[in-house]
Design an enzyme around this catalytic site. Structure first.
Site, PDB file in Angstrom:
ATOM      1  N   GLY A   1       0.814  -1.215   0.000  1.00  0.00           N
ATOM      2  CA  GLY A   1       0.000   0.000   0.000  1.00  0.00           C
ATOM      3  C   GLY A   1       0.846   1.263   0.000  1.00  0.00           C
TER       4      GLY A   1
ATOM      5  N   HIS B   1       2.312   4.681  -4.953  1.00  0.00           N
ATOM      6  CA  HIS B   1       2.867   5.821  -5.689  1.00  0.00           C
ATOM      7  C   HIS B   1       3.109   5.367  -7.124  1.00  0.00           C
ATOM      8  CE1 HIS B   1       6.587   3.650  -5.193  1.00  0.00           C
ATOM      9  NE2 HIS B   1       6.523   3.761  -3.877  1.00  0.00           N
TER      10      HIS B   1
ATOM     11  N   GLY C   1       5.611   4.383  -8.647  1.00  0.00           N
ATOM     12  CA  GLY C   1       6.409   3.155  -8.799  1.00  0.00           C
ATOM     13  C   GLY C   1       5.507   1.930  -8.822  1.00  0.00           C
ATOM     14  N   HIS C   2       4.607   1.843  -7.840  1.00  0.00           N
ATOM     15  CA  HIS C   2       3.660   0.722  -7.813  1.00  0.00           C
ATOM     16  C   HIS C   2       2.780   0.735  -9.067  1.00  0.00           C
ATOM     17  CE1 HIS C   2       4.149   1.611  -3.343  1.00  0.00           C
ATOM     18  NE2 HIS C   2       4.474   0.336  -3.406  1.00  0.00           N
TER      19      HIS C   2
ATOM     20  N   GLY D   1       9.390  -4.614  -8.449  1.00  0.00           N
ATOM     21  CA  GLY D   1      10.237  -3.492  -8.851  1.00  0.00           C
ATOM     22  C   GLY D   1      11.720  -3.785  -8.646  1.00  0.00           C
TER      23      GLY D   1
ATOM     24  N   SER E   1       9.402   5.902  -2.989  1.00  0.00           N
ATOM     25  CA  SER E   1       9.239   4.941  -1.898  1.00  0.00           C
ATOM     26  C   SER E   1       8.187   5.478  -0.939  1.00  0.00           C
ATOM     27  CB  SER E   1      10.561   4.787  -1.151  1.00  0.00           C
ATOM     28  OG  SER E   1      10.343   4.146   0.084  1.00  0.00           O
TER      29      SER E   1
ATOM     30  N   ARG F   1       8.385   5.269   2.048  1.00  0.00           N
ATOM     31  CA  ARG F   1       9.114   5.836   3.188  1.00  0.00           C
ATOM     32  C   ARG F   1       9.496   7.298   2.960  1.00  0.00           C
ATOM     33  NH1 ARG F   1      10.902   1.318   6.429  1.00  0.00           N
ATOM     34  NH2 ARG F   1      10.346  -0.535   5.274  1.00  0.00           N
TER      35      ARG F   1
HETATM   36  P1  AMP Z   1       6.137  -2.194  -1.376  1.00  0.00           P
HETATM   37  O1  AMP Z   1       4.723  -1.715  -1.289  1.00  0.00           O
HETATM   38  O2  AMP Z   1       7.135  -1.174  -0.939  1.00  0.00           O
HETATM   39  O3  AMP Z   1       6.326  -3.541  -0.752  1.00  0.00           O
HETATM   40  O4  AMP Z   1       6.443  -2.394  -2.916  1.00  0.00           O
HETATM   41  C1  AMP Z   1       5.611  -3.184  -3.726  1.00  0.00           C
HETATM   42  C2  AMP Z   1       6.273  -3.365  -5.050  1.00  0.00           C
HETATM   43  O5  AMP Z   1       6.490  -2.100  -5.662  1.00  0.00           O
HETATM   44  C3  AMP Z   1       7.649  -4.045  -4.947  1.00  0.00           C
HETATM   45  O6  AMP Z   1       7.786  -4.960  -6.019  1.00  0.00           O
HETATM   46  C4  AMP Z   1       8.589  -2.882  -5.080  1.00  0.00           C
HETATM   47  O7  AMP Z   1       9.853  -3.246  -5.620  1.00  0.00           O
HETATM   48  C5  AMP Z   1       7.830  -2.014  -6.073  1.00  0.00           C
HETATM   49  N1  AMP Z   1       8.299  -0.630  -6.010  1.00  0.00           N
HETATM   50  C6  AMP Z   1       8.416   0.135  -4.912  1.00  0.00           C
HETATM   51  N2  AMP Z   1       8.957   1.334  -5.234  1.00  0.00           N
HETATM   52  C7  AMP Z   1       9.199   1.304  -6.562  1.00  0.00           C
HETATM   53  C8  AMP Z   1       9.758   2.221  -7.487  1.00  0.00           C
HETATM   54  N3  AMP Z   1      10.181   3.430  -7.116  1.00  0.00           N
HETATM   55  N4  AMP Z   1       9.854   1.850  -8.793  1.00  0.00           N
HETATM   56  C9  AMP Z   1       9.431   0.618  -9.197  1.00  0.00           C
HETATM   57  N5  AMP Z   1       8.892  -0.294  -8.366  1.00  0.00           N
HETATM   58  C10 AMP Z   1       8.777   0.035  -7.065  1.00  0.00           C
END
Ligand code: AMP
Length: 293
Positions: A31, A34, A36-37, A147, A185, A187
């Protein structure tokens, strides 16, 4: 877009898709979505007939209770962000759908998990591997999108899928960055304004260091200069700054095969990670330290 919270309801739907001969893609997330997701969602839409995004803040991959507590939870705005993407399901499992009473299995991957985040976050990748295996099985996915931002995680998940004969194909997608180069991110939301201004130094220094290594500067000298440049930019403590082989993640002191630079660094109480590719080069001798710009 349906919001589903029970695996039995999800199974009912995936079985109807299967009967219609449709392929299924999954994008696992925690969740606080952004761009990236959302880039992973775009890739899934292109790659499969049906798309499931999962949202589960997995307690087993946090090694500090405070980090888990601080993790942003923005379910409503996440659902709103996904609406225009035409996905089929947002799967937000209740905790007992993932870890029912008596749950006693842990998937542990050796080798790949020994350095980098595996060394600084004990147990983290056991938590990741266990939850990802469950999510791939619960969603019955043909393809799963991850990602490159979390490059070690991507390699761990590939290993997991291969070793357990999962049918899911793991697809890696490029890191999406803010305009100033900071890797997106969840974060980043926790950085104050001053720290947010400092944070792009991470990517800048990684780029300069990758370039220096590519030009033949010795790896230890290039990494030492990078540490100095990060300190000068006002960044905090470095958890790791390594050159590692791609895709085996073995530590490298010479850039004699394809590699990546990996960093985890603290800023304003927030731990940020990033990585960049470094092509193989022929080292040249130098006795002058490299000065990243
Ligand atoms: P998370 O919610 O942080 O666990 O991320 C979920 C997915 O989104 C994971 O496969 C991450 O690698 C991917 N992800 C997070 N940040 C980015 C980003 N800036 N660019 C591409 N993928 C991302």
């Amino acid at each position: 877009m349906k919001i589903i919270r029970r695996k039995a309801d999800l199974r009912e739907l995936t079985e109807t898709w299967r009967r219609a001969g449709e392929s299924i893609g999954v994008v696992p997330t925690m969740g606080a979505l952004h761009a990236g997701h959302l880039s992973l969602v775009d890739a899934a839409r292109e790659g499969t007939d049906r798309v499931i995004v999962t949202l589960f803040v997995n307690p087993r991959q946090f090694n500090s209770p405070q980090d888990l507590e601080n993790y942003p939870r923005t379910e409503e705005s996440d659902a709103a962000k996904l609406m225009p993407y035409g996905i089929d399901v947002l799967y937000i499992p209740e905790p007992e759908e993932i870890y029912p009473e008596g749950f006693a299995t842990t998937i542990s991957i050796t080798g790949l998990t020994e350095g980098l985040c595996g060394a600084t976050r004990p147990g983290h990748f056991d938590g990741v591997a266990t939850v990802v295996a469950k999510l791939l099985l619960q969603t019955d996915a043909d393809r799963a999108y991850f990602g490159e931002k979390d490059y070690q995680q991507l390699q761990v998940v590939r290993r997991l899928a291969t070793d357990l004969d999962l049918k899911t194909r793991i697809i890696g997608c490029p890191t999406i960055r803010e305009e100033d180069g900071l890797a997106m991110s969840s974060r980043n939301l926790r950085l104050d304004a001053a720290a947010r201004d400092t944070a792009p130094a991470i990517r800048r220094v990684l780029t300069d260091t990758a370039h220096a290594i590519e030009c033949g500067i010795a790896v230890p000298a290039a990494l030492a200069a990078a540490r100095e440049a990060l300190a000068a930019a006002g960044m905090g403590e470095i958890d790791y700054l390594d050159l590692r082989g791609d895709p085996d993640l073995q530590l490298m002191t010479e850039a004699n095969r394809p590699a990546r630079l990996f960093i985890a660094i603290w800023l304003d109480g927030v731990r940020l990670i990033d990585n960049l590719p470094v092509p193989a080069t022929q080292p040249i001798s130098t006795d002058r330290p490299v000065q990243p710009a």
